[in-house]
Write an enzyme that holds these catalytic residues in place. Structure first.
Site, mmCIF file in Angstrom:
data_model
loop_
_atom_site.group_PDB
_atom_site.id
_atom_site.type_symbol
_atom_site.label_atom_id
_atom_site.label_comp_id
_atom_site.label_asym_id
_atom_site.label_seq_id
_atom_site.Cartn_x
_atom_site.Cartn_y
_atom_site.Cartn_z
ATOM 1 N N LYS A 84 0.929 -1.195 0.057
ATOM 2 C CA LYS A 84 -0.109 -0.151 0.043
ATOM 3 C C LYS A 84 0.638 1.107 -0.037
ATOM 4 C CE LYS A 84 -4.376 0.630 2.539
ATOM 5 N NZ LYS A 84 -4.816 0.587 3.876
HETATM 6 O O1 G3P Z 1 -8.849 1.454 4.488
HETATM 7 C C1 G3P Z 1 -8.833 2.780 4.905
HETATM 8 C C2 G3P Z 1 -9.414 2.836 6.293
HETATM 9 O O2 G3P Z 1 -8.977 2.162 7.201
HETATM 10 C C3 G3P Z 1 -9.635 4.447 6.842
HETATM 11 O O3 G3P Z 1 -10.830 4.262 7.384
HETATM 12 O O4 G3P Z 1 -12.510 5.030 9.341
HETATM 13 O O5 G3P Z 1 -10.176 5.624 9.271
HETATM 14 O O6 G3P Z 1 -11.678 6.681 7.523
HETATM 15 P P1 G3P Z 1 -11.276 5.584 8.512
#
Ligand code: G3P
Length: 223
Positions: A84
């Site tokens: 990633k």
């Molecule tokens: O895959 C990306 C994710 O982990 C981000 O999620 O909820 O931290 O915006 P969030």
């Protein structure tokens, strides 16, 4: 649509993998921190539980450092681990280089259609637009997914999959399905909500109560 789990909790991967519907797992430094586990050990355990692509993120910010980390991760981690990288100029350069070497790349932190297209042209296996974080700004994160999927239909030669990330609700997942998004990564809580319905639970209770009555009446055996 590939259903991907966004977690660094090994027990959660084991739980969802047991359902037989898991296409992959995404991790990031925040999730690794939250899990409290060792990065390499955690990713190895996850990769053992799920044969699909497991995203492991590089943390260097310069091209040389990212490439060094990526090749080291590919050397020590199982084959199903992909790399990633962030969606910026350095990330694109790293993506092109890794892709030329046959290494799968997930370009993350995508917030516009132009970023998604550039990542695809740099050879990304997945591009990850962040739906929830756009919602957090007061805009409509799903609109970006619709926009990208609309663009993708004009270029059928694009092999890069659109992986909706930062998913906060089952509605997000269903909206992704409706526009043919290739993949969606979500927390375990959302995965559990996708399979849960109160009418299913009520239906099971009713069937079990009726079956108990059949057994009590001695009618549960054919002979
Ligand atoms: O895959 C990306 C994710 O982990 C981000 O999620 O909820 O931290 O915006 P969030």
């Amino acid at each position: 649509m590939e259903l991907i789990l966004d977690t660094a909790e090994v027990s959660e991967v084991a739980e969802i993998a047991a359902w037989g519907v898991l296409s992959g797992v995404t991790t990031n430094p925040t999730l690794i921190r939250r899990s409290g586990g060792d990065f390499i050990d955690t990713v190895c355990q996850i990769a053992d539980l799920c044969s699909g692509p497991i995203s492991a993120e590089v943390t260097a910010t310069d091209v040389e450092g990212m490439l060094e980390q990526a090749h080291e991760l590919k050397r020590i981690l199982p084959k199903n681990v992909i790399i990633k990288v962030p969606c910026n100029p350095e990330g694109l350069e790293v993506c092109r280089s890794l892709s030329n070497d046959g290494i799968g790349v997930n370009v993350t932190l995508v917030f516009s259609a132009s970023q998604a297209l550039l990542a695809a042209k740099a050879g990304a296996m997945y591009v990850s637009p962040f739906v929830g974080r756009i919602d957090d700004t007061g805009e409509d994160g799903m609109q970006l997914i619709r926009e990208i999927m609309g663009i993708w239909t004009h270029y059928p030669q694009l092999e890069t999959k659109v992986l909706a990330a930062s998913i906060r609700s089952t509605e997000h997942v269903i909206e992704c399905m409706k526009v043919g998004t290739h993949a969606c990564t979500m927390p375990t809580k959302i995965f559990r909500e996708l399979i849960t319905h109160s009418l299913t639970d009520i239906g099971i209770e009713k069937f079990l109560a009726d079956w108990s009555a059949v057994e009590a009446e001695g009618r549960s055996h054919s002979s």
